[in-house]
Design a protein around this motif. Structure first.
Motif, PDB file in Angstrom:
ATOM      1  N   GLN A  18       1.194  -1.252   0.045  1.00  0.00           N
ATOM      2  CA  GLN A  18      -0.085  -0.087  -0.004  1.00  0.00           C
ATOM      3  C   GLN A  18       0.715   1.008   0.146  1.00  0.00           C
ATOM      4  N   GLY A  19       1.935   1.396  -0.122  1.00  0.00           N
ATOM      5  CA  GLY A  19       3.209   2.178  -0.381  1.00  0.00           C
ATOM      6  C   GLY A  19       3.495   2.855   1.400  1.00  0.00           C
ATOM      7  N   PRO A  20       4.402   3.891   1.629  1.00  0.00           N
ATOM      8  CA  PRO A  20       5.446   3.758   0.639  1.00  0.00           C
ATOM      9  C   PRO A  20       5.884   2.702   0.315  1.00  0.00           C
ATOM     10  N   ASP A  21       6.162   2.008   0.696  1.00  0.00           N
ATOM     11  CA  ASP A  21       7.417   1.228   0.882  1.00  0.00           C
ATOM     12  C   ASP A  21       7.841   0.204  -0.513  1.00  0.00           C
ATOM     13  N   ALA A  22       7.035  -0.183  -0.793  1.00  0.00           N
ATOM     14  CA  ALA A  22       5.951  -1.310  -1.942  1.00  0.00           C
ATOM     15  C   ALA A  22       4.722  -1.022  -2.204  1.00  0.00           C
ATOM     16  N   TRP A  23       4.257  -1.286  -3.243  1.00  0.00           N
ATOM     17  CA  TRP A  23       2.686  -1.328  -3.812  1.00  0.00           C
ATOM     18  C   TRP A  23       2.540  -2.369  -4.458  1.00  0.00           C
ATOM     19  N   ASN A  24       1.012  -2.809  -5.033  1.00  0.00           N
ATOM     20  CA  ASN A  24       0.659  -3.354  -6.170  1.00  0.00           C
ATOM     21  C   ASN A  24       0.210  -2.251  -7.286  1.00  0.00           C
ATOM     22  N   CYS A  25      -0.943  -2.786  -8.026  1.00  0.00           N
ATOM     23  CA  CYS A  25      -1.009  -2.049  -9.366  1.00  0.00           C
ATOM     24  C   CYS A  25      -2.186  -0.805  -8.322  1.00  0.00           C
ATOM     25  N   TRP A  26      -2.981  -0.840  -7.841  1.00  0.00           N
ATOM     26  CA  TRP A  26      -4.425  -0.133  -7.782  1.00  0.00           C
ATOM     27  C   TRP A  26      -3.802   0.392  -6.816  1.00  0.00           C
ATOM     28  N   SER A  27      -3.557   0.278  -5.879  1.00  0.00           N
ATOM     29  CA  SER A  27      -2.484   1.116  -4.770  1.00  0.00           C
ATOM     30  C   SER A  27      -1.384   2.204  -4.767  1.00  0.00           C
ATOM     31  N   PHE A  28      -1.143   1.600  -6.464  1.00  0.00           N
ATOM     32  CA  PHE A  28      -0.453   2.734  -6.487  1.00  0.00           C
ATOM     33  C   PHE A  28      -0.594   3.410  -7.724  1.00  0.00           C
ATOM     34  N   PHE A  29      -1.673   2.922  -8.029  1.00  0.00           N
ATOM     35  CA  PHE A  29      -3.060   4.128  -8.759  1.00  0.00           C
ATOM     36  C   PHE A  29      -3.364   4.870  -7.970  1.00  0.00           C
ATOM     37  N   ARG A  30      -3.474   4.109  -7.249  1.00  0.00           N
ATOM     38  CA  ARG A  30      -4.123   5.276  -5.822  1.00  0.00           C
ATOM     39  C   ARG A  30      -3.898   6.771  -5.451  1.00  0.00           C
ATOM     40  N   HIS A  31      -2.379   5.987  -5.743  1.00  0.00           N
ATOM     41  CA  HIS A  31      -1.566   7.325  -4.472  1.00  0.00           C
ATOM     42  C   HIS A  31      -0.860   7.826  -5.912  1.00  0.00           C
ATOM     43  N   VAL A  32      -0.933   8.135  -6.272  1.00  0.00           N
ATOM     44  CA  VAL A  32      -0.898   9.115  -8.100  1.00  0.00           C
ATOM     45  C   VAL A  32      -1.298   9.786  -7.883  1.00  0.00           C
ATOM     46  N   GLN A  33      -2.947   9.563  -8.811  1.00  0.00           N
ATOM     47  CA  GLN A  33      -4.278   9.721  -8.587  1.00  0.00           C
ATOM     48  C   GLN A  33      -4.478  10.769  -7.879  1.00  0.00           C
ATOM     49  N   GLN A  34      -4.262  10.652  -6.454  1.00  0.00           N
ATOM     50  CA  GLN A  34      -4.468  11.488  -5.436  1.00  0.00           C
ATOM     51  C   GLN A  34      -3.601  12.771  -5.156  1.00  0.00           C
ATOM     52  N   ALA A  35      -1.905  12.225  -5.237  1.00  0.00           N
ATOM     53  CA  ALA A  35      -0.824  13.171  -5.169  1.00  0.00           C
ATOM     54  C   ALA A  35      -0.719  14.011  -6.351  1.00  0.00           C
ATOM     55  N   HIS A  36      -1.199  14.091  -7.494  1.00  0.00           N
ATOM     56  CA  HIS A  36      -1.031  14.560  -8.586  1.00  0.00           C
ATOM     57  C   HIS A  36      -1.503  14.722  -9.571  1.00  0.00           C
ATOM     58  N   PHE A  37      -2.666  14.051  -8.882  1.00  0.00           N
ATOM     59  CA  PHE A  37      -4.087  14.866 -10.155  1.00  0.00           C
ATOM     60  C   PHE A  37      -5.366  15.455  -8.827  1.00  0.00           C
ATOM     61  N   GLY A  38      -5.136  15.085  -8.509  1.00  0.00           N
ATOM     62  CA  GLY A  38      -6.218  15.575  -6.663  1.00  0.00           C
ATOM     63  C   GLY A  38      -7.532  14.257  -7.465  1.00  0.00           C
ATOM     64  N   VAL A  39      -7.502  12.862  -7.747  1.00  0.00           N
ATOM     65  CA  VAL A  39      -8.776  12.387  -8.008  1.00  0.00           C
ATOM     66  C   VAL A  39      -8.798  11.376  -6.868  1.00  0.00           C
ATOM     67  N   GLU A  40      -9.819  11.169  -5.779  1.00  0.00           N
ATOM     68  CA  GLU A  40     -10.005  10.202  -4.581  1.00  0.00           C
ATOM     69  C   GLU A  40     -10.556   8.788  -5.491  1.00  0.00           C
ATOM     70  N   THR A  41      -9.888   8.223  -4.786  1.00  0.00           N
ATOM     71  CA  THR A  41     -10.339   6.675  -5.544  1.00  0.00           C
ATOM     72  C   THR A  41     -10.402   5.084  -4.376  1.00  0.00           C
ATOM     73  N   PRO A  42     -11.550   4.724  -3.995  1.00  0.00           N
ATOM     74  CA  PRO A  42     -11.097   3.971  -3.434  1.00  0.00           C
ATOM     75  C   PRO A  42     -10.384   2.851  -3.131  1.00  0.00           C
ATOM     76  N   ALA A  43     -10.005   1.488  -1.899  1.00  0.00           N
ATOM     77  CA  ALA A  43      -9.844   0.928  -2.143  1.00  0.00           C
ATOM     78  C   ALA A  43      -9.798  -0.666  -2.811  1.00  0.00           C
ATOM     79  N   VAL A  44      -9.609  -1.027  -3.925  1.00  0.00           N
ATOM     80  CA  VAL A  44      -9.654  -2.452  -3.748  1.00  0.00           C
ATOM     81  C   VAL A  44      -9.039  -3.350  -3.623  1.00  0.00           C
ATOM     82  N   PRO A  45      -9.663  -4.830  -2.986  1.00  0.00           N
ATOM     83  CA  PRO A  45      -8.981  -6.227  -2.575  1.00  0.00           C
ATOM     84  C   PRO A  45      -7.919  -6.307  -3.811  1.00  0.00           C
ATOM     85  N   TYR A  46      -6.607  -6.691  -3.214  1.00  0.00           N
ATOM     86  CA  TYR A  46      -6.036  -7.540  -3.667  1.00  0.00           C
ATOM     87  C   TYR A  46      -6.917  -9.160  -3.908  1.00  0.00           C
TER      88      TYR A  46
END
Length: 135
Positions: A18-46
């Motif tokens: 879930q970051g910041p030390d390691a990511w799965n694809c969705w947690s990384f996508f969520r982080h970048v969307q929020q941090a760089h584009f201001g878009v909040e996305t919900p968690a999706v379980p792996y």
């Protein structure tokens, strides 16, 4: 010239990361969307089962907030697949004619051209923009 995505390149993948030390694809996508584009996305379980994962992506209520686009721009979500259904997500970057930033098993965070994606078995299934993102 430095791009905002550069510090992420090489960060490791972990199926439950879930970051910041390691990511799965969705947690990384969520982080970048929020941090760089201001878009909040919900968690999706792996899910270890790829069919279950494909169904999670297909059926999640979040899909209703994303519209397909044909003219890509920085930050658009890129759904990818290796077989019939999309099971992976990344972000479109306006770098070197277009690249996809994503976090994948065995590679960690990478920024790849369409050709590199294909060489690694990924096919772009669709590109989407969050409805709350300015046009």
């Amino acid at each position: 010239m430095s791009h905002w995505a550069m510090p992420y390149i090489g960060q490791p993948w972990s199926k439950h990361g879930q970051g910041p030390d390691a990511w799965n694809c969705w947690s990384f996508f969520r982080h970048v969307q929020q941090a760089h584009f201001g878009v909040e996305t919900p968690a999706v379980p792996y899910a270890d089962d790829l069919l279950v994962l494909a169904r999670l992506f297909r059926d999640h209520q979040e899909r209703g907030f994303w519209q397909p686009v044909t003219a890509y721009r920085e930050g658009d979500g890129v759904m990818m697949r290796t077989a019939r259904y999309p099971i992976h997500v990344g972000m479109w970057l306006e770098v070197d004619g277009g690249r996809v930033l994503h976090c994948a098993a065995g590679s960690g965070v990478v920024c790849q051209s369409r050709r590199d994606l294909a060489a690694n078995g990924w096919r772009i299934d669709g590109v989407y923009r969050h409805r709350g993102t300015a046009s």
